[in-house]
Write a protein that holds these residues in place. Structure first.
Motif, PDB file in Angstrom:
ATOM      1  N   LYS A  93       0.973  -1.175  -0.095  1.00 30.16           N
ATOM      2  CA  LYS A  93      -0.082   0.061   0.161  1.00 30.16           C
ATOM      3  C   LYS A  93       0.840   1.170   0.103  1.00 30.16           C
ATOM      4  O   LYS A  93       0.701   2.261  -0.886  1.00 30.16           O
ATOM      5  CB  LYS A  93      -0.921  -0.115   1.193  1.00 30.16           C
ATOM      6  CG  LYS A  93      -2.055  -0.830   1.049  1.00 30.16           C
ATOM      7  CD  LYS A  93      -3.033  -0.856   2.463  1.00 30.16           C
ATOM      8  CE  LYS A  93      -4.045  -2.020   2.374  1.00 30.16           C
ATOM      9  NZ  LYS A  93      -4.781  -1.852   3.707  1.00 30.16           N
ATOM     10  N   SER A  94       1.899   1.191   0.878  1.00 30.16           N
ATOM     11  CA  SER A  94       2.843   2.445   1.006  1.00 30.16           C
ATOM     12  C   SER A  94       3.382   2.458  -0.442  1.00 30.16           C
ATOM     13  O   SER A  94       3.570   3.629  -0.957  1.00 30.16           O
ATOM     14  CB  SER A  94       3.954   2.133   1.777  1.00 30.16           C
ATOM     15  OG  SER A  94       4.703   3.068   1.825  1.00 30.16           O
ATOM     16  N   ASN A  97       1.154   4.128  -2.911  1.00 30.80           N
ATOM     17  CA  ASN A  97       0.740   5.394  -2.696  1.00 30.80           C
ATOM     18  C   ASN A  97       2.039   6.365  -2.952  1.00 30.80           C
ATOM     19  O   ASN A  97       1.830   7.313  -3.634  1.00 30.80           O
ATOM     20  CB  ASN A  97       0.727   5.666  -1.287  1.00 30.80           C
ATOM     21  CG  ASN A  97      -0.841   5.289  -0.629  1.00 30.80           C
ATOM     22  OD1 ASN A  97      -1.675   5.025  -1.448  1.00 30.80           O
ATOM     23  ND2 ASN A  97      -0.964   5.175   0.751  1.00 30.80           N
ATOM     24  N   LYS A 100       1.674   6.317  -6.984  1.00 30.61           N
ATOM     25  CA  LYS A 100       0.573   7.327  -7.096  1.00 30.61           C
ATOM     26  C   LYS A 100       0.865   8.865  -7.155  1.00 30.61           C
ATOM     27  O   LYS A 100       0.818   9.685  -8.064  1.00 30.61           O
ATOM     28  CB  LYS A 100      -0.529   7.100  -6.369  1.00 30.61           C
ATOM     29  CG  LYS A 100      -1.922   7.623  -6.689  1.00 30.61           C
ATOM     30  CD  LYS A 100      -3.275   7.360  -5.938  1.00 30.61           C
ATOM     31  CE  LYS A 100      -4.330   8.102  -6.273  1.00 30.61           C
ATOM     32  NZ  LYS A 100      -5.269   7.627  -5.482  1.00 30.61           N
ATOM     33  N   LYS A 101       1.851   8.984  -5.930  1.00 29.91           N
ATOM     34  CA  LYS A 101       1.907  10.522  -5.540  1.00 29.91           C
ATOM     35  C   LYS A 101       2.933  10.964  -6.895  1.00 29.91           C
ATOM     36  O   LYS A 101       2.983  12.111  -7.284  1.00 29.91           O
ATOM     37  CB  LYS A 101       2.648  10.701  -4.540  1.00 29.91           C
ATOM     38  CG  LYS A 101       1.645  10.855  -3.243  1.00 29.91           C
ATOM     39  CD  LYS A 101       2.357  10.757  -1.968  1.00 29.91           C
ATOM     40  CE  LYS A 101       1.248  10.803  -0.868  1.00 29.91           C
ATOM     41  NZ  LYS A 101       1.945  10.883   0.543  1.00 29.91           N
ATOM     42  N   THR A 104       1.213  11.550 -10.332  1.00 29.04           N
ATOM     43  CA  THR A 104       0.558  12.695 -10.115  1.00 29.04           C
ATOM     44  C   THR A 104       1.503  14.052 -10.286  1.00 29.04           C
ATOM     45  O   THR A 104       1.342  14.845 -11.093  1.00 29.04           O
ATOM     46  CB  THR A 104      -0.220  12.894  -8.704  1.00 29.04           C
ATOM     47  OG1 THR A 104      -1.203  11.675  -8.445  1.00 29.04           O
ATOM     48  CG2 THR A 104      -1.199  14.136  -8.487  1.00 29.04           C
TER      49      THR A 104
END
Length: 129
Positions: A93-94, A97, A100-101, A104
């Motif tokens: 999950k980390s 994330n 994803k960052k 983005t």
């Protein structure tokens, strides 16, 4: 004289009395000796049986202790597996994330760069007009 196979009933000649007397003397004089030997043998056997029972009890106690330790080890292994799975899930999950960052941020930079170039091109077209 007639020599053949037959039964000699003369007690003195056959030695039955001598053998009986000898056996009687041996039993009478040897009962203490044989009794002590038999008692010693009995004590040895009883002690051996008691030692074997003690070893059996000790082995059963150690088996029970080993089974408890095995059960505890299974519990610990189960806990470690659960913790490992949880840590793996958290890491995934980390990582997701973080990725994803990053995407983005890169996407925002690409949009900024695109808009900047769009303005430059728009200004160039406007100046040429």
């Amino acid at each position: 004289e007639n020599r053949g196979i037959g039964l000699n009933l003369d007690i003195l000649e056959t030695g039955v009395l001598n053998i009986t007397a000898l056996l009687g003397i041996l039993i009478y004089t040897g009962k203490d000796f044989l009794g002590s030997i038999l008692q010693e043998r009995k004590n040895t056997i009883v002690k051996s049986v008691q030692d074997a029972e003690d070893r059996l009890n000790e082995a059963n106690r150690r088996l029970s202790e080993a089974q408890k330790q095995l059960s505890q080890a299974h519990v610990v292994i189960s806990e470690i597996r659960n913790e490992t799975q949880s840590a793996k899930t958290n890491l995934l999950k980390s990582d997701a994330n973080i990725a994803k960052k990053e995407l983005t941020t890169r996407f925002n930079r690409a949009i900024s760069s695109f808009r900047s170039k769009e303005r430059v091109i728009f200004l160039e077209v406007k100046q040429q007009i």
